[in-house]
Design an enzyme around this catalytic site. Structure first.
Site, short mmCIF file in Angstrom:
data_model
loop_
_atom_site.label_atom_id
_atom_site.label_comp_id
_atom_site.label_asym_id
_atom_site.label_seq_id
_atom_site.Cartn_x
_atom_site.Cartn_y
_atom_site.Cartn_z
N ASN A 1 0.80 -1.35 0.07
CA ASN A 1 0.07 -0.06 0.05
C ASN A 1 0.96 1.41 0.06
O ASN A 1 0.46 2.26 -0.50
CB ASN A 1 -0.86 -0.15 1.29
CG ASN A 1 -1.45 1.24 1.39
OD1 ASN A 1 -2.51 1.79 0.94
ND2 ASN A 1 -1.05 2.07 2.47
N GLY B 1 2.83 4.37 -0.53
CA GLY B 1 2.99 5.16 -1.92
C GLY B 1 3.05 6.54 -1.68
O GLY B 1 2.73 6.99 -0.44
N THR C 1 3.21 10.94 -3.68
CA THR C 1 3.09 11.61 -4.85
C THR C 1 4.32 12.80 -4.83
O THR C 1 4.59 13.09 -3.89
CB THR C 1 1.72 12.44 -4.91
OG1 THR C 1 1.38 13.14 -3.65
CG2 THR C 1 0.73 11.43 -5.04
N TYR D 1 3.86 9.00 -11.07
CA TYR D 1 2.90 8.29 -10.34
C TYR D 1 2.27 7.37 -11.28
O TYR D 1 1.86 6.08 -10.82
CB TYR D 1 1.82 9.03 -9.52
CG TYR D 1 1.07 8.72 -8.45
CD1 TYR D 1 1.52 8.35 -7.21
CD2 TYR D 1 -0.22 8.27 -8.83
CE1 TYR D 1 0.45 8.01 -6.28
CE2 TYR D 1 -1.18 7.76 -7.92
CZ TYR D 1 -0.79 7.61 -6.66
OH TYR D 1 -1.55 7.15 -5.85
N LYS E 1 2.16 3.26 -11.10
CA LYS E 1 0.87 2.59 -10.64
C LYS E 1 0.42 1.71 -11.74
O LYS E 1 -0.25 0.68 -11.55
CB LYS E 1 -0.17 3.52 -10.24
CG LYS E 1 -0.02 4.43 -9.19
CD LYS E 1 -0.05 3.51 -7.73
CE LYS E 1 0.34 4.03 -6.39
NZ LYS E 1 0.01 3.22 -5.47
N PRO F 1 -8.07 2.20 -6.30
CA PRO F 1 -8.77 3.16 -5.70
C PRO F 1 -8.98 4.54 -6.56
O PRO F 1 -8.04 4.94 -7.08
CB PRO F 1 -8.10 3.58 -4.14
CG PRO F 1 -7.08 2.54 -4.10
CD PRO F 1 -6.66 1.90 -5.32
N GLY F 2 -10.03 5.23 -6.43
CA GLY F 2 -10.24 6.46 -7.06
C GLY F 2 -9.84 7.38 -6.10
O GLY F 2 -8.72 7.36 -5.23
N TYR F 3 -10.07 8.57 -6.15
CA TYR F 3 -9.99 9.78 -5.06
C TYR F 3 -10.64 9.49 -3.70
O TYR F 3 -11.87 9.47 -3.55
CB TYR F 3 -10.36 11.10 -5.70
CG TYR F 3 -9.23 11.43 -6.74
CD1 TYR F 3 -8.17 12.57 -6.32
CD2 TYR F 3 -9.28 11.01 -7.86
CE1 TYR F 3 -7.16 12.87 -7.25
CE2 TYR F 3 -8.20 11.35 -8.73
CZ TYR F 3 -7.34 12.27 -8.61
OH TYR F 3 -6.41 12.76 -9.52
N ILE F 4 -9.72 9.03 -2.61
CA ILE F 4 -10.37 8.71 -1.18
C ILE F 4 -9.87 9.93 -0.23
O ILE F 4 -8.87 10.83 -0.45
CB ILE F 4 -9.58 7.61 -0.76
CG1 ILE F 4 -9.64 6.28 -1.97
CG2 ILE F 4 -9.85 7.12 0.46
CD1 ILE F 4 -11.34 6.01 -2.34
#
Ligand code: CAA
Length: 240
Positions: A82, A84, A86, A147, A151, A177-180
């Site tokens: 998990n 990660g 940016t 990124y 990914k 996942p999208g925007y969380i």
């Protein structure tokens, strides 16, 4: 005996939700973190989940860290990649360092964590590997050449490794996942974030717990026939 799950970047954001959801399901959980001691200590205090500090971008550090986890808790049955970061910038402004940092953590880190655990899973004829990719690895994203490349690489890695693990009882799956609603997304300038939310048909950001429930399912015995898949959870923002 309960299964052992190792979650990288497991003390914050989506990772923290995954760690606590797996614990609630009866797994013995270890969570790694890279830098924030205070947050990790607070997380352990609140949840009772053991945290370990290491940098997933360094292979030897992963080997040593994993050995420490296995000495404490036993062989790792479930790995959730998990962790990660940016380093967003339009490509014409992106430095080689911004490229390298993201590739090393978000793509090399997945190799560095999975490789030392792979033979043990093969010998025990059981394993679950979940790679947390991203909507932006599927569709690309302005200011995220680094990124998005990492990914997308995580998805290719998942598909290849699933074929190798299948006969050894190991499943390998990716979640996009999208925007969380995590610190990572909240760091995006508000105006841009608002424009992103406007593109999400459900009209809201996702919750970290909604990704954690995807993980709980994919690592369960019920999901033994699912491998090499990419599970998309993005509120309909990008439909593959
Ligand atoms: N699409 C098109 N154009 C965009 C854009 C977009 N998504 N975002 C910014 N631009 C434009 C700007 O409006 C600006 O245009 P003008 O020059 O005409 O004004 C231009 O691109 C570049 O702007 P700046 O020179 O101000 O760029 P900057 O060097 O200051 O960088 C930025 C700004 C870092 C790119 C900032 O816009 C940003 O953070 N964007 C968000 C990127 C993003 O969505 N990241 C996702 C993070 S969440 C995540 O990654 C989790 C996950 O898995 C989903």
């Amino acid at each position: 005996m309960s299964r052992v799950a190792l979650v990288t970047g497991g003390s914050r954001g989506i990772g923290a939700a995954i760690s606590t959801a797996l614990k609630a399901e009866g797994y013995t959980v270890a969570a790694t973190y890279a830098g924030n001691d205070q947050k990790a200590e607070a997380f352990t205090g609140k949840t009772g989940i053991k945290t370990y500090k290491w940098d997933v971008s360094d292979y030897e550090t992963c080997v040593t860290g994993i050995a420490a986890v296995e000495a404490d808790l036993g062989p790792v049955d479930v790995l959730v990649n998990n962790a990660g970061i940016t380093r967003d910038a339009p490509f014409h402004k992106m430095s080689r360092e911004q490229w390298d940092e993201v590739i090393r953590t978000n793509l090399d880190g997945v190799f560095n964590m999975t490789h030392p655990l792979w033979n043990g899973m093969r010998e025990r004829k059981f394993g679950r590997v979940i790679n947390i990719s991203s909507i932006n690895g599927q569709k690309g994203q302005f200011a995220q050449a680094n990124y998005s490349a990492a990914k997308a690489g995580d998805i290719g890695f998942t598909k290849a490794l699933a074929q190798e693990g299948a006969r050894a009882g190991i499943t390998v799956n990716a979640i996009c996942p999208g925007y969380i609603a995590t610190e990572m997304v909240m760091a995006v300038p508000e105006k841009i974030r608002d424009s992103i939310v406007a593109q999400i048909p459900t009209g809201r950001l996702g919750e970290a717990s909604e990704i954690a429930r995807c993980v709980v399912f994919l690592v369960s015995d019920d999901a033994g026939f699912i491998t090499g898949s990419t599970l998309t959870a993005n509120g309909g923002q990008y439909i593959t």
